[in-house]
Design a protein around this motif. Structure first.
Motif, PDB file in Angstrom:
ATOM      1  N   LEU A  69       0.817  -1.214   0.000  1.00  0.00           N
ATOM      2  CA  LEU A  69       0.000   0.000   0.000  1.00  0.00           C
ATOM      3  C   LEU A  69       0.852   1.266   0.000  1.00  0.00           C
ATOM      4  N   GLN A  70       2.123   1.145  -0.314  1.00  0.00           N
ATOM      5  CA  GLN A  70       3.032   2.284  -0.241  1.00  0.00           C
ATOM      6  C   GLN A  70       2.662   3.398  -1.205  1.00  0.00           C
ATOM      7  N   SER A  71       2.062   3.055  -2.336  1.00  0.00           N
ATOM      8  CA  SER A  71       1.729   4.081  -3.319  1.00  0.00           C
ATOM      9  C   SER A  71       0.601   5.002  -2.855  1.00  0.00           C
ATOM     10  N   LEU A  72      -0.071   4.664  -1.743  1.00  0.00           N
ATOM     11  CA  LEU A  72      -1.095   5.550  -1.198  1.00  0.00           C
ATOM     12  C   LEU A  72      -0.484   6.799  -0.579  1.00  0.00           C
ATOM     13  N   PHE A  73       0.776   6.710  -0.177  1.00  0.00           N
ATOM     14  CA  PHE A  73       1.455   7.849   0.422  1.00  0.00           C
ATOM     15  C   PHE A  73       2.008   8.759  -0.673  1.00  0.00           C
ATOM     16  N   THR A  74       1.606  10.023  -0.664  1.00  0.00           N
ATOM     17  CA  THR A  74       2.194  11.025  -1.547  1.00  0.00           C
ATOM     18  C   THR A  74       2.593  12.226  -0.695  1.00  0.00           C
ATOM     19  N   TRP A  75       3.230  13.202  -1.325  1.00  0.00           N
ATOM     20  CA  TRP A  75       3.640  14.393  -0.570  1.00  0.00           C
ATOM     21  C   TRP A  75       2.430  15.164  -0.054  1.00  0.00           C
ATOM     22  N   ASN A  76       1.241  14.945  -0.665  1.00  0.00           N
ATOM     23  CA  ASN A  76       0.034  15.658  -0.254  1.00  0.00           C
ATOM     24  C   ASN A  76      -0.808  14.840   0.722  1.00  0.00           C
ATOM     25  N   THR A  77      -0.322  13.671   1.115  1.00  0.00           N
ATOM     26  CA  THR A  77      -1.092  12.821   2.019  1.00  0.00           C
ATOM     27  C   THR A  77      -0.924  13.293   3.452  1.00  0.00           C
ATOM     28  N   LYS A  78      -2.018  13.693   4.057  1.00  0.00           N
ATOM     29  CA  LYS A  78      -2.001  14.055   5.476  1.00  0.00           C
ATOM     30  C   LYS A  78      -2.185  12.820   6.330  1.00  0.00           C
ATOM     31  N   LEU A 114       1.343  10.717   9.780  1.00  0.00           N
ATOM     32  CA  LEU A 114       0.847   9.702   8.875  1.00  0.00           C
ATOM     33  C   LEU A 114       0.453   8.483   9.698  1.00  0.00           C
ATOM     34  N   LEU A 115      -0.718   7.981   9.447  1.00  0.00           N
ATOM     35  CA  LEU A 115      -1.183   6.830  10.206  1.00  0.00           C
ATOM     36  C   LEU A 115      -2.180   6.077   9.350  1.00  0.00           C
ATOM     37  N   LEU A 116      -2.022   4.785   9.239  1.00  0.00           N
ATOM     38  CA  LEU A 116      -2.901   3.972   8.415  1.00  0.00           C
ATOM     39  C   LEU A 116      -3.667   2.995   9.289  1.00  0.00           C
ATOM     40  N   PHE A 117      -4.957   2.931   9.041  1.00  0.00           N
ATOM     41  CA  PHE A 117      -5.794   1.904   9.652  1.00  0.00           C
ATOM     42  C   PHE A 117      -6.297   1.018   8.517  1.00  0.00           C
ATOM     43  N   ILE A 118      -6.170  -0.261   8.682  1.00  0.00           N
ATOM     44  CA  ILE A 118      -6.562  -1.188   7.623  1.00  0.00           C
ATOM     45  C   ILE A 118      -7.483  -2.255   8.203  1.00  0.00           C
ATOM     46  N   PHE A 119      -8.516  -2.621   7.454  1.00  0.00           N
ATOM     47  CA  PHE A 119      -9.320  -3.747   7.915  1.00  0.00           C
ATOM     48  C   PHE A 119      -9.784  -4.600   6.749  1.00  0.00           C
ATOM     49  N   VAL A 120      -9.913  -5.873   7.019  1.00  0.00           N
ATOM     50  CA  VAL A 120     -10.382  -6.855   6.045  1.00  0.00           C
ATOM     51  C   VAL A 120     -11.786  -7.273   6.442  1.00  0.00           C
ATOM     52  N   PRO A 142       1.907   2.617  10.682  1.00  0.00           N
ATOM     53  CA  PRO A 142       2.315   3.985  11.001  1.00  0.00           C
ATOM     54  C   PRO A 142       3.182   4.672   9.954  1.00  0.00           C
ATOM     55  N   THR A 143       3.854   3.911   9.072  1.00  0.00           N
ATOM     56  CA  THR A 143       4.790   4.529   8.136  1.00  0.00           C
ATOM     57  C   THR A 143       4.638   3.922   6.748  1.00  0.00           C
ATOM     58  N   LYS A 144       5.181   4.637   5.767  1.00  0.00           N
ATOM     59  CA  LYS A 144       5.164   4.147   4.391  1.00  0.00           C
ATOM     60  C   LYS A 144       5.943   2.848   4.276  1.00  0.00           C
ATOM     61  N   GLU A 145       7.045   2.761   5.004  1.00  0.00           N
ATOM     62  CA  GLU A 145       7.884   1.569   4.931  1.00  0.00           C
ATOM     63  C   GLU A 145       7.149   0.316   5.391  1.00  0.00           C
ATOM     64  N   SER A 146       6.298   0.459   6.392  1.00  0.00           N
ATOM     65  CA  SER A 146       5.577  -0.706   6.920  1.00  0.00           C
ATOM     66  C   SER A 146       4.271  -0.962   6.181  1.00  0.00           C
ATOM     67  N   ALA A 147       3.999  -0.177   5.112  1.00  0.00           N
ATOM     68  CA  ALA A 147       2.774  -0.364   4.337  1.00  0.00           C
ATOM     69  C   ALA A 147       2.899  -1.511   3.352  1.00  0.00           C
ATOM     70  N   LYS A 148       4.062  -2.135   3.303  1.00  0.00           N
ATOM     71  CA  LYS A 148       4.244  -3.351   2.508  1.00  0.00           C
ATOM     72  C   LYS A 148       4.495  -4.480   3.494  1.00  0.00           C
ATOM     73  N   PHE A 149       3.588  -5.435   3.557  1.00  0.00           N
ATOM     74  CA  PHE A 149       3.667  -6.434   4.618  1.00  0.00           C
ATOM     75  C   PHE A 149       3.038  -7.749   4.196  1.00  0.00           C
ATOM     76  N   SER A 150       3.345  -8.776   4.962  1.00  0.00           N
ATOM     77  CA  SER A 150       2.717 -10.085   4.828  1.00  0.00           C
ATOM     78  C   SER A 150       2.533 -10.633   6.235  1.00  0.00           C
ATOM     79  N   ILE A 151       1.336 -11.060   6.563  1.00  0.00           N
ATOM     80  CA  ILE A 151       1.042 -11.498   7.926  1.00  0.00           C
ATOM     81  C   ILE A 151       0.204 -12.773   7.891  1.00  0.00           C
ATOM     82  N   HIS A 152       0.504 -13.657   8.816  1.00  0.00           N
ATOM     83  CA  HIS A 152      -0.214 -14.921   8.993  1.00  0.00           C
ATOM     84  C   HIS A 152      -1.010 -14.803  10.285  1.00  0.00           C
ATOM     85  N   THR A 153      -2.337 -14.887  10.200  1.00  0.00           N
ATOM     86  CA  THR A 153      -3.158 -14.608  11.379  1.00  0.00           C
ATOM     87  C   THR A 153      -4.513 -15.293  11.284  1.00  0.00           C
TER      88      THR A 153
END
Length: 203
Positions: A69-78, A114-120, A142-153
Motif C-alpha cells: 500500500l506504499q503508493s497511497l502515500f504522496t507528498w500531499n497525504t495528510k 501519517l497513520l494507516l488503519f486497515i481492515f479486512v 504507522p509509516t510508508k515503509e511498513s505499508a508493505k507487509f505479509s502477515i499470517h493470522t
C-alpha cells in the motif's frame, strides 16, 4: 500615502490568494498520482465452523494477508485512514456498525502525521440482505515503509452470521481504506478479492 491598515489589508489579501492558489495546485497535482496498491488474501485453514446454541453460524479462519500500500502515500497525504470497524449487522443494504478510530499519530522524519488503519471484511449475500459485511481483522500501519507487509493470522473478530446462512456460502474478502490529503477532497477505495467458499457442513 496609504495608511498602515490599508497596507496590512492588501498584504493579507495577497497572502490568502497565494495560499488558495497553492492549495488548488496541490489538490490538482495529487490527482495525477495513480496508486498501484495490491493485496492478496489466502484462506489457509478453516479452524472450525459451527452453529451456535442460539442458531447463528460462526466460522474461524486462518488467513495469510499480503499487501503493498506504499503508493497511497504522496507528498500531499495528510493521513490515510483504514477505519477500525466492527460490523454488528446489516439490514436492507445499510450497515449498523461500531466505528473505532484510534488517534495515535506518529511523527515521521519529515514532520508529517501519517497513520494507516486497515481492515479486512468478509462480504456475502443472503436472501434477507443484499450485502452483509463482517470485519475479520485490522491493524495500524504507522509509516510508508511498513505499508508493505505479509502477515499470517486468524480472524481477530468473530465471523458470525445473524442466522444460519454460511453453509456452502460464497464470499469476498475486501480491503478498505480512506485517504485524507492535506488539501483537497478525501477519497475512499478498496480491493475486492472473490472466489472464497465455506464448507457445506459444520466441522
Amino acid at each position: 500615502m496609504h495608511s498602515f491598515w490599508y497596507r496590512a489589508n492588501a498584504l493579507l489579501t495577497f497572502a490568502v490568494t497565494i495560499l488558495a492558489l497553492l492549495c488548488a495546485t496541490a489538490s490538482i497535482s495529487d490527482n495525477l498520482n495513480n496508486p498501484s496498491s495490491t493485496a492478496e488474501i489466502q484462506v489457509l485453514n478453516i479452524n472450525w465452523f459451527q452453529k451456535q446454541t442460539h442458531g447463528n453460524d460462526e466460522v474461524s479462519l486462518t488467513l495469510n494477508i499480503t499487501a503493498d500500500l506504499q503508493s497511497l502515500f504522496t507528498w500531499n497525504t495528510k493521513q490515510v485512514d483504514f477505519p477500525r470497524c466492527l460490523y454488528l449487522f446489516s439490514c436492507r443494504g445499510f450497515y449498523s456498525y461500531l466505528l473505532i478510530e484510534s488517534a495515535f499519530p506518529r511523527l515521521n522524519p519529515i514532520g508529517l502525521y501519517l497513520l494507516l488503519f486497515i481492515f479486512v471484511a468478509a462480504e456475502y449475500k443472503t436472501p434477507k440482505n443484499a450485502l452483509n459485511q463482517v470485519s475479520l481483522w485490522d491493524d495500524i500501519i504507522p509509516t510508508k515503509e511498513s505499508a508493505k507487509f505479509s502477515i499470517h493470522t486468524s480472524n481477530k473478530y468473530r465471523f458470525i452470521d445473524q442466522g444460519h446462512n454460511l453453509r456452502g456460502k460464497e464470499f469476498n474478502l475486501t480491503l478498505h481504506w480512506h485517504v485524507m490529503p492535506k488539501t483537497g477532497k478525501m477519497f475512499v477505495d478498496k480491493i475486492v478479492m472473490s472466489g472464497y467458499r465455506l464448507p457445506e457442513e459444520y466441522r
